[in-house]
Design a protein around this motif. Structure first.
Motif, PDB file in Angstrom:
ATOM      1  N   TYR A 277      46.320  34.659  31.166  1.00 54.93           N
ATOM      2  CA  TYR A 277      45.104  34.913  30.242  1.00 54.93           C
ATOM      3  C   TYR A 277      44.972  34.505  29.209  1.00 54.93           C
ATOM      4  CZ  TYR A 277      46.132  39.192  33.084  1.00 54.93           C
ATOM      5  OH  TYR A 277      46.457  40.088  33.911  1.00 54.93           O
TER       6      TYR A 277
ATOM      7  N   LYS B  96      43.586  38.024  26.768  1.00 51.27           N
ATOM      8  CA  LYS B  96      44.756  38.919  26.587  1.00 51.27           C
ATOM      9  C   LYS B  96      44.784  40.352  25.884  1.00 51.27           C
ATOM     10  CE  LYS B  96      47.503  34.799  26.150  1.00 51.27           C
ATOM     11  NZ  LYS B  96      48.785  34.175  25.463  1.00 51.27           N
TER      12      LYS B  96
ATOM     13  N   SER C 264      41.204  34.021  32.991  1.00 56.63           N
ATOM     14  CA  SER C 264      42.383  34.778  33.690  1.00 56.63           C
ATOM     15  C   SER C 264      43.247  33.661  35.832  1.00 56.63           C
ATOM     16  CB  SER C 264      42.156  36.349  34.242  1.00 56.63           C
ATOM     17  OG  SER C 264      43.979  36.784  34.549  1.00 56.63           O
TER      18      SER C 264
END
Length: 122
Positions: free
Chosen positions: A60, A65, A49
C-alpha cells in the motif's frame, strides 16, 4: 490481452467507506499482478495498492495504509479496493491496472481501466 472496468465510485462523507471493483475480461487475469492508482487533475498518478497474482503479496501507499484493503477473486476475474475512514484528500479518479509482476510504479502496468470518480466531502 485483458480489459479492465472499474465501478463503485461515488460521493461519500468523510469517515465513510466505499468499495471499488475492477472487472477483468480474458482468461489470463489470474496471471497478472493488479494495482490501484489514483489521480487528481493536474497531478501525477499516485500509487494506492497492489496485489500479486496469487494474492499472497499486497502492499500500500503510505497515505492509505491501515485504511484501504486490496483483494482479488481470480474465479470472478475481479479485484477490489475496500476504502474505509475516507478523507477529503482521497478524492480522485481511481484506476485499476494489470502488470506482469507486482509493482508500485505506474509505468510497469500495461493495461488500465477507464477510472471511477471518488469524491469525499468534508
Amino acid at each position: 490481452q485483458v480489459q479492465l472496468a472499474e465501478s463503485g465510485g461515488g460521493l461519500v462523507q468523510a469517515g465513510g467507506s466505499l468499495r471499488l471493483s475492477c472487472a477483468a475480461s480474458g482468461r489470463t487475469f489470474s496471471t497478472y499482478g493488479m494495482g490501484w492508482f489514483r489521480q487528481v487533475s493536474g497531478k501525477d498518478r499516485e500509487f494506492v495498492s497492489a496485489i500479486s497474482s496469487t494474492a499472497k503479496t499486497t502492499f500500500y501507499g503510505d497515505s492509505v495504509k491501515g485504511r484501504f484493503t486490496i483483494s482479488r477473486d481470480n474465479a470472478k476475474n475481479a479485484v477490489y479496493l475496500q476504502m474505509n475512514s475516507l478523507k477529503p484528500e482521497d478524492t480522485a479518479v481511481y484506476y485499476c491496472a494489470a502488470s506482469i509482476g507486482t509493482w508500485s510504479t505506474a509505468s510497469k502496468y500495461h493495461t488500465w481501466g477507464q477510472g471511477t470518480q471518488v469524491t469525499v466531502s468534508s
